[in-house]
Design an enzyme around this catalytic site. Structure first.
Site, PDB file in Angstrom:
ATOM      1  N   ASN A   6       0.851  -1.186   0.000  1.00 32.87           N
ATOM      2  CA  ASN A   6       0.000   0.000   0.000  1.00 32.87           C
ATOM      3  C   ASN A   6       0.894   1.246   0.000  1.00 32.87           C
ATOM      4  OD1 ASN A   6      -1.926   1.978   0.443  1.00 32.87           O
ATOM      5  ND2 ASN A   6      -2.360   1.370   2.556  1.00 32.87           N
ATOM      6  N   LEU A   7       0.830   2.024  -1.060  1.00 30.23           N
ATOM      7  CA  LEU A   7       1.678   3.218  -1.156  1.00 30.23           C
ATOM      8  C   LEU A   7       1.104   4.412  -0.410  1.00 30.23           C
ATOM      9  CD1 LEU A   7       2.870   3.073  -4.882  1.00 30.23           C
ATOM     10  CD2 LEU A   7       3.867   2.016  -2.834  1.00 30.23           C
ATOM     11  N   LYS A   8      -0.119   4.276   0.096  1.00 31.03           N
ATOM     12  CA  LYS A   8      -0.778   5.360   0.842  1.00 31.03           C
ATOM     13  C   LYS A   8      -0.650   6.673   0.064  1.00 31.03           C
ATOM     14  CE  LYS A   8      -0.214   3.029   5.266  1.00 31.03           C
ATOM     15  NZ  LYS A   8       0.047   3.169   6.709  1.00 31.03           N
ATOM     16  N   HIS A  85      -9.399   0.281   5.565  1.00 33.87           N
ATOM     17  CA  HIS A  85      -8.070   0.434   6.159  1.00 33.87           C
ATOM     18  C   HIS A  85      -8.182   1.314   7.405  1.00 33.87           C
ATOM     19  CE1 HIS A  85      -3.892   1.766   6.653  1.00 33.87           C
ATOM     20  NE2 HIS A  85      -3.568   0.661   6.018  1.00 33.87           N
ATOM     21  N   GLU A 133      -4.705  -5.576  11.361  1.00 30.62           N
ATOM     22  CA  GLU A 133      -3.723  -4.507  11.483  1.00 30.62           C
ATOM     23  C   GLU A 133      -3.982  -3.688  12.748  1.00 30.62           C
ATOM     24  OE1 GLU A 133      -1.873  -2.681   7.583  1.00 30.62           O
ATOM     25  OE2 GLU A 133      -3.959  -2.103   7.827  1.00 30.62           O
ATOM     26  N   ILE A 138       0.966   0.392  13.063  1.00 30.25           N
ATOM     27  CA  ILE A 138       1.120   0.782  11.662  1.00 30.25           C
ATOM     28  C   ILE A 138       2.210   1.842  11.532  1.00 30.25           C
ATOM     29  CG2 ILE A 138      -0.016   1.916   9.715  1.00 30.25           C
ATOM     30  CD1 ILE A 138      -2.603   0.564  10.552  1.00 30.25           C
ATOM     31  N   GLY A 173       3.620  -2.879  10.522  1.00 35.13           N
ATOM     32  CA  GLY A 173       5.021  -3.015  10.880  1.00 35.13           C
ATOM     33  C   GLY A 173       5.815  -4.031  10.082  1.00 35.13           C
ATOM     34  N   ALA A 194       3.370  -1.123   3.913  1.00 35.17           N
ATOM     35  CA  ALA A 194       3.431   0.163   3.235  1.00 35.17           C
ATOM     36  C   ALA A 194       4.831   0.759   3.318  1.00 35.17           C
ATOM     37  CB  ALA A 194       2.404   1.127   3.838  1.00 35.17           C
ATOM     38  N   SER A 195       5.165   1.366   4.467  1.00 38.37           N
ATOM     39  CA  SER A 195       6.401   2.136   4.582  1.00 38.37           C
ATOM     40  C   SER A 195       7.652   1.313   4.340  1.00 38.37           C
ATOM     41  CB  SER A 195       6.480   2.818   5.951  1.00 38.37           C
ATOM     42  OG  SER A 195       6.403   1.876   6.999  1.00 38.37           O
TER      43      SER A 195
END
Length: 214
Positions: A6-8, A85, A133, A138, A173, A194-195
């Site tokens: 997920n690139l958010k 989400h 999640e 997150i 995470g 994501a990150s």
């Protein structure tokens, strides 16, 4: 194992991340998908990577300014969508409406949930998969599989109690191959992250490490 990135709304190059994901998927036979901003869906899908939307609204064609229409997402090249989400929370009725919209447009679905109780409720709505999640983890770099492994095991059990055919993804995470392996050992059939990729200096290297144990 399914890896959904997920690139958010991170300040990354979605096409570069998509190209990296497509390359790693081709080299490793791993299933890797990328969920960019809606405006970038077509560009990401053009790389050949499996492309997902971050959200769709439970609306049909009509007067719905600002809504994300499931059919438009599919037309842009997406094959699936996240729903609910932690950063785009919905009421239960809206989750259900989003699922029906995605179903109408032929999109695969992953419904996110904060805890095992919510996983059970989400599973009852009939998604293709659910993702657990805990919101407090997150973006922290601390995977739920280490911080609270019982959450993952209990989420898997909660989903199975409702519908054994609905797999559970592990989120929050996740960033390394060790994290993915731990999630698999706890019963997860995939990861949502994501990150760990979107903020990586080298997304391809990050993805290669992630799927190294697959």
């Amino acid at each position: 194992m399914f890896v959904l990135v997920n690139l958010k709304a991170y300040p990354c190059d979605p096409v570069a991340v998509a190209n990296a994901a497509a390359t790693v998927a081709d080299d490793t036979d791993a299933r890797i998908a990328v969920a960019p901003q809606a405006a970038h869906l077509s560009a990401v899908a053009g790389t050949g990577v499996e492309t997902w939307a971050q959200h769709v609204d439970g609306v049909e064609h009509g007067s719905h300014t600002g809504s994300t229409l499931a059919e438009a997402v599919a037309d842009a090249g997406a094959v699936g969508t996240l729903i609910n989400h932690s950063e785009r929370r919905l009421r239960l009725a809206d989750v259900d409406a989003g699922l029906r919209a995605a179903e109408r447009a032929g999109l695969e679905t992953v419904v996110c949930a904060n805890n095992p109780r919510q996983v059970g409720a989400a599973t009852a709505l009939g998604p293709d998969a659910v993702a657990v999640e805990p919101p407090e983890l997150i973006g922290t770099g601390t995977p739920v599989s280490q911080a609270d492994p019982d959450v993952v095991e209990d989420a898997v059990a909660a989903a199975a109690a409702v519908d054994e055919s609905v797999p559970v993804l592990c989120g929050a995470g996740i960033s390394t191959g060790e994290d993915l392996a731990a999630a698999r050992e706890l019963g997860s059939e995939g990861v949502l992250l994501a990150s760990g990729v979107a903020k990586a200096d080298d997304p391809e290297a990050a993805l290669r490490d992630l799927v190294s144990g697959v």
